[in-house]
Scaffold this motif. Sequence first.
Motif, PDB file in Angstrom:
ATOM      1  N   PRO A   1       0.817  -1.228   0.000  1.00  0.00           N
ATOM      2  CA  PRO A   1       0.000   0.000   0.000  1.00  0.00           C
ATOM      3  C   PRO A   1       0.848   1.275   0.000  1.00  0.00           C
ATOM      4  N   ALA A   2       1.947   1.239   0.773  1.00  0.00           N
ATOM      5  CA  ALA A   2       2.811   2.422   0.806  1.00  0.00           C
ATOM      6  C   ALA A   2       3.463   2.663  -0.546  1.00  0.00           C
ATOM      7  N   VAL A   3       3.881   1.586  -1.199  1.00  0.00           N
ATOM      8  CA  VAL A   3       4.511   1.725  -2.516  1.00  0.00           C
ATOM      9  C   VAL A   3       3.506   2.272  -3.524  1.00  0.00           C
ATOM     10  N   TRP A   4       2.244   1.807  -3.440  1.00  0.00           N
ATOM     11  CA  TRP A   4       1.218   2.294  -4.363  1.00  0.00           C
ATOM     12  C   TRP A   4       0.976   3.788  -4.175  1.00  0.00           C
ATOM     13  N   VAL A   5       0.825   4.212  -2.916  1.00  0.00           N
ATOM     14  CA  VAL A   5       0.614   5.635  -2.651  1.00  0.00           C
ATOM     15  C   VAL A   5       1.840   6.441  -3.072  1.00  0.00           C
ATOM     16  N   GLY A   6       3.031   5.896  -2.820  1.00  0.00           N
ATOM     17  CA  GLY A   6       4.244   6.602  -3.228  1.00  0.00           C
ATOM     18  C   GLY A   6       4.301   6.838  -4.721  1.00  0.00           C
ATOM     19  N   GLY A   7       3.783   5.878  -5.489  1.00  0.00           N
ATOM     20  CA  GLY A   7       3.750   6.055  -6.935  1.00  0.00           C
ATOM     21  C   GLY A   7       2.818   7.163  -7.379  1.00  0.00           C
ATOM     22  N   LEU A   8       1.852   7.498  -6.533  1.00  0.00           N
ATOM     23  CA  LEU A   8       0.907   8.572  -6.843  1.00  0.00           C
ATOM     24  C   LEU A   8       1.212   9.854  -6.073  1.00  0.00           C
ATOM     25  N   SER A   9       2.333   9.885  -5.362  1.00  0.00           N
ATOM     26  CA  SER A   9       2.613  11.004  -4.455  1.00  0.00           C
ATOM     27  C   SER A   9       2.701  12.341  -5.189  1.00  0.00           C
ATOM     28  N   TYR A  10       3.273  12.342  -6.400  1.00  0.00           N
ATOM     29  CA  TYR A  10       3.398  13.597  -7.148  1.00  0.00           C
ATOM     30  C   TYR A  10       2.008  14.156  -7.480  1.00  0.00           C
ATOM     31  N   GLY A  11       1.156  13.303  -8.031  1.00  0.00           N
ATOM     32  CA  GLY A  11      -0.185  13.766  -8.370  1.00  0.00           C
ATOM     33  C   GLY A  11      -1.006  14.118  -7.151  1.00  0.00           C
ATOM     34  N   TRP A  12      -0.852  13.354  -6.075  1.00  0.00           N
ATOM     35  CA  TRP A  12      -1.604  13.639  -4.845  1.00  0.00           C
ATOM     36  C   TRP A  12      -1.199  14.990  -4.283  1.00  0.00           C
ATOM     37  N   TYR A  13       0.105  15.257  -4.312  1.00  0.00           N
ATOM     38  CA  TYR A  13       0.593  16.555  -3.838  1.00  0.00           C
ATOM     39  C   TYR A  13       0.034  17.687  -4.698  1.00  0.00           C
ATOM     40  N   LEU A  14       0.032  17.474  -6.019  1.00  0.00           N
ATOM     41  CA  LEU A  14      -0.469  18.522  -6.911  1.00  0.00           C
ATOM     42  C   LEU A  14      -1.939  18.828  -6.671  1.00  0.00           C
ATOM     43  N   TRP A  15      -2.763  17.791  -6.477  1.00  0.00           N
ATOM     44  CA  TRP A  15      -4.207  17.988  -6.390  1.00  0.00           C
ATOM     45  C   TRP A  15      -4.688  18.377  -5.002  1.00  0.00           C
ATOM     46  N   HIS A  16      -3.947  18.004  -3.959  1.00  0.00           N
ATOM     47  CA  HIS A  16      -4.526  18.161  -2.613  1.00  0.00           C
ATOM     48  C   HIS A  16      -4.752  19.621  -2.233  1.00  0.00           C
ATOM     49  N   TRP A  17      -3.803  20.488  -2.596  1.00  0.00           N
ATOM     50  CA  TRP A  17      -3.883  21.869  -2.134  1.00  0.00           C
ATOM     51  C   TRP A  17      -5.004  22.656  -2.817  1.00  0.00           C
ATOM     52  N   PRO A  18      -5.144  22.603  -4.156  1.00  0.00           N
ATOM     53  CA  PRO A  18      -6.277  23.315  -4.762  1.00  0.00           C
ATOM     54  C   PRO A  18      -7.625  22.848  -4.223  1.00  0.00           C
ATOM     55  N   LEU A  19      -7.756  21.542  -3.959  1.00  0.00           N
ATOM     56  CA  LEU A  19      -9.015  21.054  -3.406  1.00  0.00           C
ATOM     57  C   LEU A  19      -9.254  21.606  -2.011  1.00  0.00           C
ATOM     58  N   LEU A  20      -8.199  21.687  -1.196  1.00  0.00           N
ATOM     59  CA  LEU A  20      -8.351  22.231   0.149  1.00  0.00           C
ATOM     60  C   LEU A  20      -8.768  23.695   0.127  1.00  0.00           C
ATOM     61  N   VAL A  21      -8.238  24.456  -0.820  1.00  0.00           N
ATOM     62  CA  VAL A  21      -8.508  25.894  -0.863  1.00  0.00           C
ATOM     63  C   VAL A  21      -9.829  26.205  -1.550  1.00  0.00           C
ATOM     64  N   ILE A  22     -10.135  25.476  -2.629  1.00  0.00           N
ATOM     65  CA  ILE A  22     -11.291  25.836  -3.464  1.00  0.00           C
ATOM     66  C   ILE A  22     -12.562  25.089  -3.075  1.00  0.00           C
ATOM     67  N   ALA A  23     -12.437  23.796  -2.808  1.00  0.00           N
ATOM     68  CA  ALA A  23     -13.636  22.966  -2.649  1.00  0.00           C
ATOM     69  C   ALA A  23     -14.553  23.406  -1.500  1.00  0.00           C
ATOM     70  N   PRO A  24     -14.040  23.748  -0.295  1.00  0.00           N
ATOM     71  CA  PRO A  24     -14.971  24.178   0.753  1.00  0.00           C
ATOM     72  C   PRO A  24     -15.815  25.384   0.348  1.00  0.00           C
ATOM     73  N   THR A  25     -15.195  26.317  -0.372  1.00  0.00           N
ATOM     74  CA  THR A  25     -15.950  27.477  -0.851  1.00  0.00           C
ATOM     75  C   THR A  25     -16.971  27.062  -1.901  1.00  0.00           C
ATOM     76  N   ALA A  26     -16.557  26.187  -2.814  1.00  0.00           N
ATOM     77  CA  ALA A  26     -17.473  25.740  -3.863  1.00  0.00           C
ATOM     78  C   ALA A  26     -18.653  24.972  -3.284  1.00  0.00           C
ATOM     79  N   LEU A  27     -18.385  24.183  -2.248  1.00  0.00           N
ATOM     80  CA  LEU A  27     -19.443  23.380  -1.630  1.00  0.00           C
ATOM     81  C   LEU A  27     -20.205  24.146  -0.563  1.00  0.00           C
ATOM     82  N   ARG A  28     -19.726  25.363  -0.244  1.00  0.00           N
ATOM     83  CA  ARG A  28     -20.315  26.190   0.810  1.00  0.00           C
ATOM     84  C   ARG A  28     -20.377  25.423   2.130  1.00  0.00           C
ATOM     85  N   GLY A  29     -19.320  24.668   2.358  1.00  0.00           N
ATOM     86  CA  GLY A  29     -19.253  23.882   3.579  1.00  0.00           C
ATOM     87  C   GLY A  29     -18.198  24.418   4.510  1.00  0.00           C
TER      88      GLY A  29
END
Length: 708
Positions: free
Chosen positions: A307-335
């Motif tokens: 499981p760690a190796v699988w997540v590590g293989g996606l670490s670049y994309g996960w890092y790229l996507w996590h921050w915009p979702l944290l900043v934008i999604a709560p506002t978009a969802l009004r949550g």
Amino acid sequence: MTTMPPPPATEPPRRVTPGQAGSAHLRPDIQGLRALAVALVILSHIGVSRFSGGYVGVDVFFVISGFVITSMLLRELSSTGRLSLREFYARRAMRLLPAATVVVLATLAGSWLYLSKVRFADYVGDALSSSLYAANIRLALTGTDYLSQSGPPSPFQHFWSLAVEEQFYLLWPLLLLGSWMAARRYAVALVLPTAVLTVTSFALSLFTTASSPSWAYFGPHTRVWELGTGSLLALAATRLEKLPARIAAPATWIGLACVLIAACAFDEDTPFPGYHALVPVLGTALILAGGCAPTRFGARRLLALRPAVWVGGLSYGWYLWHWPLLVIAPTALRGSPELPLLCALMAVALLAAWATSRLVENPVRFHPVLRRRPGRALGMGAGLSAGAVSLALVAGAFPPAIDSGVAAPVLQNALRTAPDAEGRLTELLGTAPARLPSNLTPGISEVKSERSTLYRDGCHANYTSTSARPCVFGDRDSGKVVVLFGDSHAAQWFPALDRLARTRHWRLVSLTKASCKVATVTTVNEHKPYRSCDTWRNNALARIGELRPFLVIASSSDAGTLADTRLDPLREWTAGYRTTFQRLTATGARVVDVLDTPWPEADAVDCAASYPLRLTTCATDTAKEVRDPVHGKASRAAAASSGVTVIDPEPWFCAPDGDCPIVVADTLVYRDESHIAETYAQAIAPVVGDRLSRALAARARAEGETTG
């Protein structure tokens, strides 16, 4: 193709790369370490307090990157005797640019739709700098504090770490090639330049962390040593493969412990990077070094779990996507950005990383034509960057609308000419605009920086000051002295009182200090007792005694935590207010305690900028606008027993139906998450003046009846 000549045939190239067992490209534990690094960053960003120092995951990435990339370059040098810069940069372009471009454009679209319309021009600039791998320079120049944000961060802010890496790799292959060639005559030359670069960068990090925190955090010169540490490990990998198990295994566990300790012990107040960065950097180095000589009992076995190796293989994309979702999604969802929602968003980010890997990254990265023809790969990379830049510029040319196009009544004029200013204000509160008016005053982009003379003249004491230096305004020759006393929530009333002082011929004396409460209690500031406030307050009360004013207007924010958490809050705050009120009334002055103003649910200006055509989204109701009811109860109780008049300003901010809008007529009510906008305070001066007059008259009647 840009290549360098091989060494002479009479002198075969030295083999300095790791052997098969220790080579970076065959080590699943490195993928697991990547998974740990990105998980720590995400846990920190979603607010898991136990991992408040999870930002050290970026430092782990830097060391891994230096180790892996240098190992790859050394393999090429060892096997071919040459280094193709063209192929190197083509590989970087295929690896990084496709996913990064998709995320940049998606983030820009999300910002256009859901984030602050006023900040959109800044977001366009952030998108441009991210596409050109210069985000760190932009952040350093603007003085951004990554660890302590006062306002909403940019959804592109996380691109800074990618920019640091790419700036390093612009020159690193050339330095390594020069070291390799020089090492044919002097073996030490292979390591010496990298060692000197690493030590110099670390020294700069130590110096800059103290003198310029933003440049220390984002500057490439203060981060090179972390990549250099990984590079030095790669240069020494053949020797590290020979480490005995009794050393290699404990080294990996000690290193893992160092990374986790840093993630748990550090927080936003930790000066970083500086010497604190040694903990995660050296910890990562120990994991990588010990892993070069795999043993049965090392941490490598834990990190290499599937499981760690699988997540590590996606670490670049996960890092790229996590921050915009944290900043934008709560506002978009009004949550509300609470932990369950943020955890769900991180799961979505991981899914997006998997989809990006399958649909974008891997098809480009392993495309047979692009792999065989680096020129085409470089052209593709240039095209992606140029496309992202062009689309960002187009988006900047068509920003989202930020007002209704319809003018509203001028609040200041409406209240100045009204026979009943407070009644007129109540009407305007009940008919607050649902969209930003075209004549908003001041403009939404200027309101945050608007400051009264009190601040411009340096009359509001800072956190460290203990000297109660009174500043005099209004009619300076008048014998009728009025004192404004308290913290920044007292200072916010200065524009109204200054206007009243000039029309009523008061000598207005200001005594205010940042976060220093009216009540004689010791609160917490910067995680320690706020002793300078206690000293300042005592000095200010003594100065008021010398002034012998006819009126003291006291006010302070409801935000504040007692330094001694064992005490009963209501009892201590009541006693603290009573002590202060008794000292004030002992001067012979009439004392008016203005309760705290209603608090919007979030930063009012940023909310208005995000929802300029739906301002009702930003309004608060009276059930939620009190920050801490204990303070209001305590000050009311103390005032009742001390002969102090209490004024509740809520009717000046909330309509009778309970709605508290953030725009009234043409004027923004707040300049941030709690303070009144300067223009609003000045506009409601007639209302404040009438209320003070009635309060003083009522007190005079009460005193007359008591005397009679």
